[in-house]
Design an enzyme around this catalytic site. Structure first.
Site, PDB file in Angstrom:
ATOM      1  N   ASP A 198       0.791  -1.066  -0.090  1.00 27.05           N
ATOM      2  CA  ASP A 198      -0.015   0.066   0.137  1.00 27.05           C
ATOM      3  C   ASP A 198       1.010   1.348   0.060  1.00 27.05           C
ATOM      4  O   ASP A 198       0.331   2.466   0.165  1.00 27.05           O
ATOM      5  CB  ASP A 198      -0.969  -0.025   1.463  1.00 27.05           C
ATOM      6  CG  ASP A 198      -0.259  -0.146   2.604  1.00 27.05           C
ATOM      7  OD1 ASP A 198       0.876  -0.406   2.291  1.00 27.05           O
ATOM      8  OD2 ASP A 198      -0.853  -0.324   3.610  1.00 27.05           O
ATOM      9  N   LYS A 245       4.583   0.716  15.764  1.00 32.34           N
ATOM     10  CA  LYS A 245       3.735   1.357  16.374  1.00 32.34           C
ATOM     11  C   LYS A 245       3.940   1.725  17.708  1.00 32.34           C
ATOM     12  O   LYS A 245       3.511   1.454  18.925  1.00 32.34           O
ATOM     13  CB  LYS A 245       2.476   0.636  16.541  1.00 32.34           C
ATOM     14  CG  LYS A 245       1.711  -0.093  15.257  1.00 32.34           C
ATOM     15  CD  LYS A 245       1.562   0.882  14.152  1.00 32.34           C
ATOM     16  CE  LYS A 245       0.678   0.355  12.944  1.00 32.34           C
ATOM     17  NZ  LYS A 245       1.610  -0.628  12.170  1.00 32.34           N
ATOM     18  N   ASP A 247       1.589   6.009   2.434  1.00 36.09           N
ATOM     19  CA  ASP A 247       0.834   4.870   2.793  1.00 36.09           C
ATOM     20  C   ASP A 247      -0.646   4.955   2.505  1.00 36.09           C
ATOM     21  O   ASP A 247      -1.019   5.923   3.218  1.00 36.09           O
ATOM     22  CB  ASP A 247       1.075   4.219   3.869  1.00 36.09           C
ATOM     23  CG  ASP A 247       0.463   2.832   4.565  1.00 36.09           C
ATOM     24  OD1 ASP A 247      -0.443   2.706   3.819  1.00 36.09           O
ATOM     25  OD2 ASP A 247       0.801   2.389   5.299  1.00 36.09           O
TER      26      ASP A 247
HETATM   27  N1  GDD Z   1       0.607 -11.516   2.137  1.00 28.64           N
HETATM   28  C1  GDD Z   1       0.178 -10.893   3.249  1.00 28.64           C
HETATM   29  N2  GDD Z   1      -0.195 -11.650   4.343  1.00 28.64           N
HETATM   30  N3  GDD Z   1       0.363  -9.516   3.273  1.00 28.64           N
HETATM   31  C2  GDD Z   1      -0.027  -8.737   4.498  1.00 28.64           C
HETATM   32  C3  GDD Z   1      -0.675  -9.470   5.668  1.00 28.64           C
HETATM   33  C4  GDD Z   1      -0.728 -11.053   5.416  1.00 28.64           C
HETATM   34  O1  GDD Z   1      -1.058 -11.782   6.241  1.00 28.64           O
HETATM   35  N4  GDD Z   1      -0.798  -8.635   6.409  1.00 28.64           N
HETATM   36  C5  GDD Z   1      -0.603  -7.336   5.958  1.00 28.64           C
HETATM   37  N5  GDD Z   1      -0.144  -7.609   4.721  1.00 28.64           N
HETATM   38  C6  GDD Z   1       0.200  -6.674   3.799  1.00 28.64           C
HETATM   39  C7  GDD Z   1      -0.633  -5.289   3.622  1.00 28.64           C
HETATM   40  O2  GDD Z   1      -1.563  -5.679   2.651  1.00 28.64           O
HETATM   41  C8  GDD Z   1       0.113  -4.345   3.465  1.00 28.64           C
HETATM   42  O3  GDD Z   1       0.604  -3.801   1.982  1.00 28.64           O
HETATM   43  C9  GDD Z   1       1.574  -4.312   4.456  1.00 28.64           C
HETATM   44  O4  GDD Z   1       1.348  -6.107   4.237  1.00 28.64           O
HETATM   45  C10 GDD Z   1       1.473  -3.607   5.551  1.00 28.64           C
HETATM   46  O5  GDD Z   1       0.302  -3.892   6.295  1.00 28.64           O
HETATM   47  P1  GDD Z   1      -0.298  -2.676   6.923  1.00 28.64           P
HETATM   48  O6  GDD Z   1      -1.838  -3.312   7.613  1.00 28.64           O
HETATM   49  O7  GDD Z   1      -0.787  -1.617   5.767  1.00 28.64           O
HETATM   50  O8  GDD Z   1       0.526  -2.163   7.994  1.00 28.64           O
HETATM   51  P2  GDD Z   1       0.859  -0.665   8.418  1.00 28.64           P
HETATM   52  O9  GDD Z   1       0.565   0.152   7.532  1.00 28.64           O
HETATM   53  O10 GDD Z   1      -0.210  -0.581   9.771  1.00 28.64           O
HETATM   54  O11 GDD Z   1       2.249  -0.710   9.056  1.00 28.64           O
HETATM   55  C11 GDD Z   1       3.230  -1.093   7.980  1.00 28.64           C
HETATM   56  O12 GDD Z   1       3.808  -0.076   7.237  1.00 28.64           O
HETATM   57  C12 GDD Z   1       4.248   1.039   7.515  1.00 28.64           C
HETATM   58  C13 GDD Z   1       4.917   1.919   6.151  1.00 28.64           C
HETATM   59  O13 GDD Z   1       3.604   2.262   5.852  1.00 28.64           O
HETATM   60  C14 GDD Z   1       4.690  -1.555   8.830  1.00 28.64           C
HETATM   61  O14 GDD Z   1       5.513  -2.250   8.069  1.00 28.64           O
HETATM   62  C15 GDD Z   1       5.346  -0.188   9.513  1.00 28.64           C
HETATM   63  O15 GDD Z   1       6.503  -0.888  10.112  1.00 28.64           O
HETATM   64  C16 GDD Z   1       5.527   0.709   8.310  1.00 28.64           C
HETATM   65  O16 GDD Z   1       6.086   1.908   8.933  1.00 28.64           O
HETATM   66 MG    MG Z   2       0.047   0.263   5.465  1.00 27.67          MG
END
Ligand code: GDD
Ligand code: MG
Length: 361
Positions: free
Chosen positions: A106, A157, A218
């Site tokens: 994303d 987080k 993001d």
């Molecule tokens: N294949 C797969 N399986 N992908 C997953 C799964 C899973 O079980 N869970 C989440 N993802 C994918 C989501 O589709 C997304 O693209 C990515 O992993 C990160 O998940 P998010 O749910 O968007 O996490 P976030 O935005 O709260 O936090 C993450 O992104 C931040 C930057 O935008 C973390 O990586 C943070 O450390 C980072 O700063």
């Molecule tokens: Mg995200």
């Protein structure tokens, strides 16, 4: 060079838009979000994309196929149940035999992936994380570094009293295949909460790459998805493939001579704009949209096939595929998922409407 993209999340924060459309396939300037990401990677020499899918997996394959239409190879690896960010990577082990990129599915950025690879190689790192500055790191992974870029601490987080820097994990990594040895197979595992901690404990050469100055977002919630579209329209992200300022009409789009279109507006193919309609940018109008007479659209994103009846207005809103907005409606600051039908003379403000809802007054 391979890039694995994590596209297995449910897109919960983007509901109801993601009920029938995976986050990765949400339109951004009339192209799936993922197509923009892949374009950036290709620009830096990535020639194989591994998509780790879960939710609504088939839609990605129907767009990208095997990738040959784009000049790359696209491989799909499915998860029958969510394996988390690390489990999803481990599940692709058979495809990962050399240094590879990992991207959160994303994130859109103009990170210089080539320079990041150079930095990773010159430091002989096992893992490198791209860092970007944000105002408030609490929704992200906070990364503390040493002066030579080595990672000291990673806090996913962080709580307010843990915020010691504004540099966060940009959701883009370079990993050596050895990192896979730190992840248990077939287990729900987070790279941020588990694998990175193990790399630190094991004193692996684990480095950061500062991307300050690059565009980064993001798009995982509605406000950010909207902002990405507007930033691309307004040329803020300064990347290949974004339109020049002004009005762009797709092939077969017809605009009544009495209609007024101003600002940065992109229309898809085969749209129709009726008499005395007003479209004020920034706005994106998907393919096949029909705007009736005296319709007013401003600051909005219309997905393909939206039909807006005479005298209606759509302001600062996102309207999903094939919605039918009746006549004399006023919709503002709202998100309608796909296939929503509204009655005439409806006023809707600050609403989020589930797919296929047939609304009444
Ligand atoms: N294949 C797969 N399986 N992908 C997953 C799964 C899973 O079980 N869970 C989440 N993802 C994918 C989501 O589709 C997304 O693209 C990515 O992993 C990160 O998940 P998010 O749910 O968007 O996490 P976030 O935005 O709260 O936090 C993450 O992104 C931040 C930057 O935008 C973390 O990586 C943070 O450390 C980072 O700063
Ligand atoms: Mg995200």
């Amino acid at each position: 060079m391979k890039a694995l993209i994590l596209v297995g999340g449910l897109g919960t924060r983007l509901r109801p838009l993601t009920i029938n459309t995976p986050k990765a396939m949400m339109p951004v300037l009339n192209k799936p979000f993922m197509a923009h990401v892949v374009g950036q990677l290709m620009h830096h020499g990535v020639d194989e994309i591994i998509l780790t899918r879960g939710h609504l997996a088939a839609q990605m394959e129907s767009y990208f196929g095997d990738g040959s239409g784009l000049g790359i190879k696209v491989v799909y690896v499915d998860e029958t149940r969510p394996l988390g960010t690390a489990g999803g990577i481990k599940n692709c082990e058979r495809h990962l035999d050399e240094t590879f990129f990992v991207l959160n599915g994303d994130v859109f950025s103009t990170i210089d992936f080539s320079a990041m690879l150079h930095s990773h190689r010159s430091k002989k790192a096992t893992a490198t994380i791209a860092l970007t500055p944000v105002d408030n790191p609490s929704a992200f992974g906070l990364v503390e570094t040493e002066t030579d870029g080595r990672i000291r601490r990673f806090i996913e987080k962080p709580k307010p009293d843990e915020i010691t820097t504004n540099m966060i994990n940009a959701g883009c990594y370079l990993l050596e295949p050895e990192v896979l040895d730190f992840i248990k197979p077939d287990t729900l595992t987070s790279i941020e909460r588990e694998t990175f901690q193990l790399l630190l404990k094991d004193k692996q050469p684990f480095y950061s790459f500062d991307t300050t100055g690059a565009y980064w977002i993001d798009m995982g919630n509605r406000e950010k998805y909207y902002q990405l579209n507007i930033d691309m329209l307004n040329g803020v992200c300064n990347c290949a493939g974004t339109p020049s300022p002004g009005v762009h009409l797709g092939e077969g789009t017809s605009v009544d001579p009495s209609a007024e279109i101003s600002g940065n507006v992109v229309f898809g193919e085969n749209c129709r704009v009726g008499a005395n309609a007003i479209v004020t940018g920034p706005a994106v109008i998907g393919a096949g949209c029909q705007l009736g007479n005296r319709v007013s659209v401003s600051g909005s994103l219309l997905w393909p096939g939206v039909n807006i009846g005479d005298d209606s207005s759509v302001i600062l809103s996102i309207i999903g595929d094939h919605c039918r907005i009746a006549s004399s409606d006023h919709i503002d600051d709202s998100a309608l998922a796909d296939g929503v039908y509204t009655p005439p003379s409806l006023t809707l403000s600050g609403a989020a409407v589930w797919p296929g809802t047939i609304m009444s007054n």
